[in-house]
Design an enzyme around this catalytic site. Structure first.
Site: not given
Length: 285
Positions: A52, A151, A184
């Site tokens: 990721r 991210k 979220e």
């Protein structure tokens, strides 16, 4: 012994681990990171986190100066150097030092920073009693502006929502997306359970595709529990039987109240407890 920080290919005492004030990671939040857990001296789901990290870097055209294998070796060396048995790794890649401008062509020497330390996010009692959360007015970034699957070091969106939560006396806050659907929480993915079915927003809702989220989905499916990745609203949380959050730092933690409404009977439910136990077992395998 001082905490040892991996920086630019070396392990340095934290007092000596410094980067340029012209680094675009500092100036613009231009970089990517991963938060990874360590259990029994073993880095948990390392490959998934590294994959990721490199995907996030690719998305923002940031070239990481280490191969994946070299990065894994560096993480393991940093964990070992700090004698971490059960802890947390923060792996950060910055764009590197540049000019006072946005042009990435004027930056050089991306920095690889690895911090391995102990962590305690929530009081252990909250895993027994559950969290109370509120809905933040700050919505999740529009996915057409910046993909939530990256991210990145720019977490101001989440921080603003976190401030709303702490101002309300809550340790977490729910964030909606631009459609008014559940996305979220500020640092965790969210799940609800209704009539035995586990539901969580899909990545199309503008969420980070959490590593712990995916692990819990897999555990549920292996246990014969139906999992649906679908859009839902706050109303669905209000009327849910159970609710829980997942994250590398938070692990699996129940939520028992949203915006003053009890979820289910106001206590952590049986499926949440089951998945929590299965996740704990997974971390020790």
């Amino acid at each position: 012994m001082s905490l040892q920080i991996y920086l630019d290919g070396k392990l340095l005492p934290k007092e000596e681990a410094k980067i340029s004030v012209f680094d675009h990671g500092l100036l613009y939040g231009d970089g990517v990171f991963e938060g990874i857990r360590v259990y029994s001296k073993k880095v948990f789901l390392m490959q998934e986190h590294i994959d990721r990290l490199y995907e996030s870097a690719l998305a923002i055209r940031l070239e990481i100066p280490l191969s994946k294998d070299e990065m894994i070796k560096a993480v393991n060396e940093t964990v070992a150097a700090n004698k971490i048995e059960d802890g947390y790794v923060r792996l950060v890649i910055t764009r590197g030092a540049g000019s006072l401008g946005l042009d990435i062509r004027r930056t050089s020497n991306p920095q690889v920073i690895i911090i391995a330390d102990n962590i305690s996010l929530y009081d252990p009692q909250l895993y027994e009693d559950g969290l109370k959360i509120i809905t933040a007015a700050t919505i999740r970034n529009h996915p057409a502006a910046l993909s939530s699957r990256v991210k990145s070091l720019n977490y101001l969106n989440n921080i603003m929502a976190k401030i709303e939560g702490t101002d309300a006396g809550c340790l977490e806050a729910l964030m909606l997306n631009h459609k008014g659907e559940v996305a979220e929480c500020t640092g965790d993915n969210i799940f609800i359970i209704k009539d035995g079915v586990v539901k969580t927003p899909s990545i199309d809702a503008g969420i980070l595709e959490g590593i712990t989220r995916n692990a819990v989905i897999k555990l549920a499916e292996q246990s014969g529990i139906t999992v649906e990745q679908i859009p839902f609203t706050r109303h669905d949380i209000f009327i849910a039987d159970e609710c829980f959050l997942t994250g590398s730092a938070a692990e699996v933690i129940p939520v028992v109240e949203l915006d003053g409404r009890k979820i289910g009977d106001g206590k952590p439910g049986p499926i949440t407890k089951e998945l929590n136990e299965k996740f704990k077992k997974l971390t020790r395998e």
